[in-house]
Design a protein around this motif. Structure first.
Motif, short mmCIF file in Angstrom:
data_model
loop_
_atom_site.label_atom_id
_atom_site.label_comp_id
_atom_site.label_asym_id
_atom_site.label_seq_id
_atom_site.Cartn_x
_atom_site.Cartn_y
_atom_site.Cartn_z
N PHE A 25 -6.86 -5.49 -5.62
CA PHE A 25 -7.09 -5.81 -4.26
C PHE A 25 -7.50 -7.44 -4.23
O PHE A 25 -7.94 -8.17 -4.85
CB PHE A 25 -8.23 -5.02 -4.02
CG PHE A 25 -7.82 -3.59 -3.87
CD1 PHE A 25 -7.31 -2.92 -2.49
CD2 PHE A 25 -7.94 -2.73 -4.95
CE1 PHE A 25 -6.87 -1.61 -2.57
CE2 PHE A 25 -7.42 -1.55 -5.01
CZ PHE A 25 -7.10 -0.93 -3.94
N GLN A 26 -7.66 -7.62 -2.77
CA GLN A 26 -7.73 -9.18 -2.34
C GLN A 26 -9.23 -9.31 -2.48
O GLN A 26 -9.31 -10.66 -2.96
CB GLN A 26 -7.40 -9.16 -0.84
CG GLN A 26 -7.84 -10.44 -0.21
CD GLN A 26 -7.42 -10.52 1.28
OE1 GLN A 26 -6.65 -9.56 1.77
NE2 GLN A 26 -7.33 -11.54 1.87
N MET B 198 -8.84 10.46 -15.37
CA MET B 198 -7.50 11.12 -15.59
C MET B 198 -7.65 11.75 -16.95
O MET B 198 -6.72 12.55 -17.54
CB MET B 198 -6.71 9.85 -16.18
CG MET B 198 -6.16 9.06 -14.93
SD MET B 198 -4.51 10.16 -14.43
CE MET B 198 -3.95 8.87 -13.20
N LEU C 284 -5.23 2.00 -17.70
CA LEU C 284 -4.57 3.30 -17.88
C LEU C 284 -2.95 2.74 -18.22
O LEU C 284 -2.25 3.30 -18.43
CB LEU C 284 -4.22 4.09 -16.75
CG LEU C 284 -5.58 4.60 -16.19
CD1 LEU C 284 -5.55 5.34 -14.68
CD2 LEU C 284 -6.02 5.88 -17.13
N MET D 182 0.90 8.29 -10.90
CA MET D 182 -0.15 7.40 -10.85
C MET D 182 -0.20 6.69 -12.02
O MET D 182 -0.68 5.41 -11.75
CB MET D 182 -1.42 8.34 -10.79
CG MET D 182 -1.61 8.87 -9.29
SD MET D 182 -3.06 10.06 -9.19
CE MET D 182 -3.05 10.19 -7.70
N ARG E 81 -0.09 12.75 -11.53
CA ARG E 81 -0.59 11.92 -12.61
C ARG E 81 0.06 10.88 -13.22
O ARG E 81 -0.14 9.89 -13.39
CB ARG E 81 -1.14 12.98 -13.76
CG ARG E 81 -2.51 13.76 -12.87
CD ARG E 81 -3.62 14.02 -13.70
NE ARG E 81 -4.70 14.03 -12.91
CZ ARG E 81 -6.01 14.20 -13.56
NH1 ARG E 81 -6.01 14.31 -14.76
NH2 ARG E 81 -7.10 14.18 -12.78
N ARG F 273 0.72 -1.12 0.00
CA ARG F 273 -0.10 0.00 -0.02
C ARG F 273 0.97 1.34 0.20
O ARG F 273 0.21 2.34 -0.65
CB ARG F 273 -0.94 0.03 1.21
CG ARG F 273 -1.92 -1.06 1.02
CD ARG F 273 -2.83 -1.05 2.38
NE ARG F 273 -3.72 0.17 2.52
CZ ARG F 273 -4.82 0.03 1.94
NH1 ARG F 273 -5.48 -0.82 1.32
NH2 ARG F 273 -5.70 1.23 2.23
N ALA G 169 1.65 1.70 -3.28
CA ALA G 169 0.82 2.22 -4.42
C ALA G 169 0.55 3.56 -4.13
O ALA G 169 0.08 4.22 -5.04
CB ALA G 169 -0.22 1.36 -4.05
N GLY G 170 0.84 4.02 -2.82
CA GLY G 170 0.48 5.71 -2.54
C GLY G 170 -0.72 5.78 -1.65
O GLY G 170 -1.42 6.55 -1.65
N LEU G 171 -1.21 4.37 -1.33
CA LEU G 171 -2.32 4.60 -0.28
C LEU G 171 -2.10 4.72 0.96
O LEU G 171 -2.93 5.59 1.75
CB LEU G 171 -3.17 3.27 -0.50
CG LEU G 171 -3.90 2.99 -1.85
CD1 LEU G 171 -4.53 1.55 -2.03
CD2 LEU G 171 -4.96 3.87 -1.99
N PRO H 13 -11.26 4.90 -14.72
CA PRO H 13 -10.05 5.42 -14.89
C PRO H 13 -9.56 6.29 -15.79
O PRO H 13 -8.78 7.25 -15.59
CB PRO H 13 -9.22 4.14 -15.04
CG PRO H 13 -10.04 2.97 -14.58
CD PRO H 13 -11.56 3.44 -14.75
N GLN I 106 -0.79 0.37 -10.68
CA GLN I 106 -2.20 0.14 -10.40
C GLN I 106 -2.20 -0.93 -9.45
O GLN I 106 -0.95 -1.89 -9.50
CB GLN I 106 -3.01 0.13 -11.50
CG GLN I 106 -3.35 1.29 -12.36
CD GLN I 106 -4.09 2.24 -11.59
OE1 GLN I 106 -5.20 1.67 -11.11
NE2 GLN I 106 -3.62 3.49 -11.63
N SER J 51 -13.82 -4.37 -3.79
CA SER J 51 -13.10 -3.63 -4.76
C SER J 51 -13.71 -3.01 -6.03
O SER J 51 -13.17 -2.13 -6.67
CB SER J 51 -11.79 -4.41 -4.97
OG SER J 51 -11.96 -5.13 -5.96
N ARG K 242 -9.70 -3.42 -14.99
CA ARG K 242 -9.57 -1.91 -14.52
C ARG K 242 -8.23 -1.43 -14.22
O ARG K 242 -7.94 -0.51 -14.47
CB ARG K 242 -10.57 -1.81 -13.40
CG ARG K 242 -10.32 -0.50 -12.71
CD ARG K 242 -11.33 -0.22 -11.38
NE ARG K 242 -10.77 -1.12 -10.40
CZ ARG K 242 -11.42 -1.20 -9.44
NH1 ARG K 242 -12.77 -0.70 -9.11
NH2 ARG K 242 -11.03 -1.89 -8.35
#
Lengths: 245, 298
Positions: A85-86, A109, A155, A78, A75, A49, A52-54, A105, A82, A91, A151
């Protein structure tokens, strides 16, 4: 591709502060799949995380594709990473149709309307284009996880962070999703960081494995080590013996 | 903006998809006979309010002192009051006042409560503290007392009543929306949206607010019963709609004086209030069963 130096994460402050990750360093080259394995609560998801930047509680340096990133990502940064998730049930937004889930997404953006890319994205993960009009609750767990993977790819990131992507799925579906991930990686030259507590998943997917215990890496295993059952630390031997049963 | 991707024709959603999404709701609704009754009563009320001039047999304001205090009969379904006005016609026209009061209060309260709550829960920190303390302050005002103060300051009337009720009923909605937003902001799908750069506004209106709307709608519907009662109380105290407007609460108030000899003058509007607020409660409960999975029946 990824270079992490002295990454520490602690939650809380003052006397009640709890250090979850204690100064770990590792790097991943382009096209590699790095596995991080360890028991629940050892800090492996927290590392992911932070990448990811969370999570914003980290200190140290994280370098993605040659640039040091901060807690607030631009951006361009980012677009680089990507995450999958579990829990595929949690999610995907329950009130968005699949077409919106996949177009979001691109729309968020400001890269166009995004609707025209939905069909191709669904086919790429082996789902019929007609699924675009469905809601998430009309899909099975495996299908949802495929949507989540689609998803994450919308990007066209170079790094995909996988947080136990199969642990919420049936065993038969697990293999399908893992094969899909392996195929996509080959087709798109992706770099994976895969966190799991399931050693068979790790052995199937990863080129290199880091064993984590209480916030530090205690062992590093190559693919050959995994096949031959070679370990360099008591904890990883214990982990392997437990899963061999 | 240089990386603008040319999009071909936009995907338009077929109307049948919306209808098919509503079909299961209708199916579930048909299994709730009591709730269906509530919906039916509200539908009836709406028809009465819309077509009042066609349905009401008499003019609600025309006095006929020769026909004062006639008991319920075929020519006067609910009897006549002290001025000989047909009570049934007055009730039918009163439905208009009731419906418009409920609608205006709901349209004011719903958006305000939702926005305050969602922003508070999503942004958190100091914003949350300030908004919630403000909400607490407003919550501590009893709506009737506030309405009394308003009436004293601005003059009694339906508009004042609507403002006063609205001012005191948005905090409950805000609290509810905040609680929902607090849960939703920590979900994985919001985390995923953060990862692909969704702006705070986008997160708020496309991701968090849609998840809060069902419970807010349920709460608003349950609130409507309370709004009817408060509006009627204000009318009863002479602070809501002013005579000769056929407001149900005001009708009870004037009928109270003749209660012992001519019971129907006060009882008929009372029955109207009872049935309507009961219907709103039933509809609210049914909506909660339909929209909120956590209250699913076993």
């Amino acid at each position: 591709m990824i270079d992490v130096q002295d990454l520490s994460v602690s939650f809380g402050s003052g006397a009640s502060a709890k250090q979850v990750v204690k100064g770990v360093s590792f790097s991943v080259t382009k096209g590699e799949t790095l596995g991080i394995v360890g028991e629940s609560g050892c800090g492996k998801s927290t590392v992911l995380r932070s990448l990811a930047g969370l999570d914003r509680h980290w200190t140290g340096t994280i370098n993605l594709d040659g640039t040091d990133v901060d807690k607030d990502r631009t951006r361009e940064q980012m677009l680089l990473t990507q995450m999958v998730f579990q829990d595929p049930y949690g999610s995907i937004h329950p009130r968005h149709r699949i077409s919106r889930v996949l177009a979001e997404p691109i729309r968020a953006m400001d890269r166009g309307k995004g609707w025209d890319k939905v069909a191709a994205a669904l086919e790429q993960v082996g789902l019929p284009a007609a699924f675009a009009d469905r809601f998430p609750h009309q899909l099975s767990g495996g299908q949802r996880q495929r949507v989540a993977i689609a998803r994450a790819l919308m990007l066209e990131p170079e790094i995909i962070l996988l947080d136990e992507p199969t642990s919420a799925l049936d065993v038969s579906v697990q293999a399908e999703v893992l094969n899909l991930l392996a195929d996509l990686k080959e087709a798109r030259q992706l770099t994976y960081v895969l966190v799991s507590h399931d050693l068979s998943v790790i052995a199937h997917m990863c080129d290199r494995v880091l064993v984590m215990k209480s916030g530090v890496f205690v062992d590093e295993l190559t693919k050959e080590d995994l096949y031959e059952g070679r370990t360099h630390h008591d904890y990883s031997r214990m982990l392997f013996e437990a899963s061999a049963l | 903006m240089s990386a603008q991707i040319p999009s071909s024709e936009p995907v338009t959603r077929p109307r049948s998809a919306i209808l098919s999404a509503l079909a299961p709701i209708w199916e579930k609704l048909s299994r709730e006979p009591v709730g269906l009754c509530g919906f039916f009563v509200l539908f009836l009320l709406l028809v009465l309010a819309l077509f009042a001039p066609l349905i009401a047999p008499y003019d609600p304001a025309v006095q006929n002192l020769q026909a004062a205090f006639l008991p319920p009969s075929l020519s006067h379904l609910a009897g006549t009051d002290e001025f000989g006005r047909d009570i049934f016609s007055r009730l039918v026209y009163g439905a208009r006042i009731t419906i418009s009061t409920i609608m205006s209060v709901t349209l004011i309260v719903g958006p305000i409560g939702l926005i305050v709550g969602v922003v508070s829960g999503f942004v958190g920190g100091r914003t949350d503290a300030i908004l919630m303390r403000f909400t607490d302050i407003v919550l501590s005002f009893p709506s009737l007392i506030l309405a009394l103060a308003f009436a004293a300051a601005l003059g009694a009337g339906l508009g004042t009543a609507v403002i006063a009720i609205s001012l005191t009923s948005w905090p409950a909605i805000a609290r509810l929306a905040r609680a929902e937003a607090l849960i939703v902001r920590n979900t994985d799908y919001v985390a995923a949206a953060r990862l692909y750069g969704a702006s705070p506004m986008r997160l708020l209106f496309l991701y968090i607010a849609p998840m809060c709307i069902p419970s807010v709608v349920v709460r608003l519907t349950l609130n409507m019963a309370g709004i009817i009662l408060t509006a009627a109380s204000l009318g009863f105290l002479g602070l809501g709609a002013q005579p000769p407007a056929p407001e149900w609460g005001a009708m009870i108030s004037s009928g109270r004086k003749f209660m012992l000899d001519h019971w129907w003058v006060a009882v008929m509007p009372g029955l109207a209030i009872l049935i309507t607020s009961l219907a709103f409660n039933l509809v609210g409960d049914t909506l909660r069963d339909l929209l909120d999975p956590r209250h699913a029946r076993s």
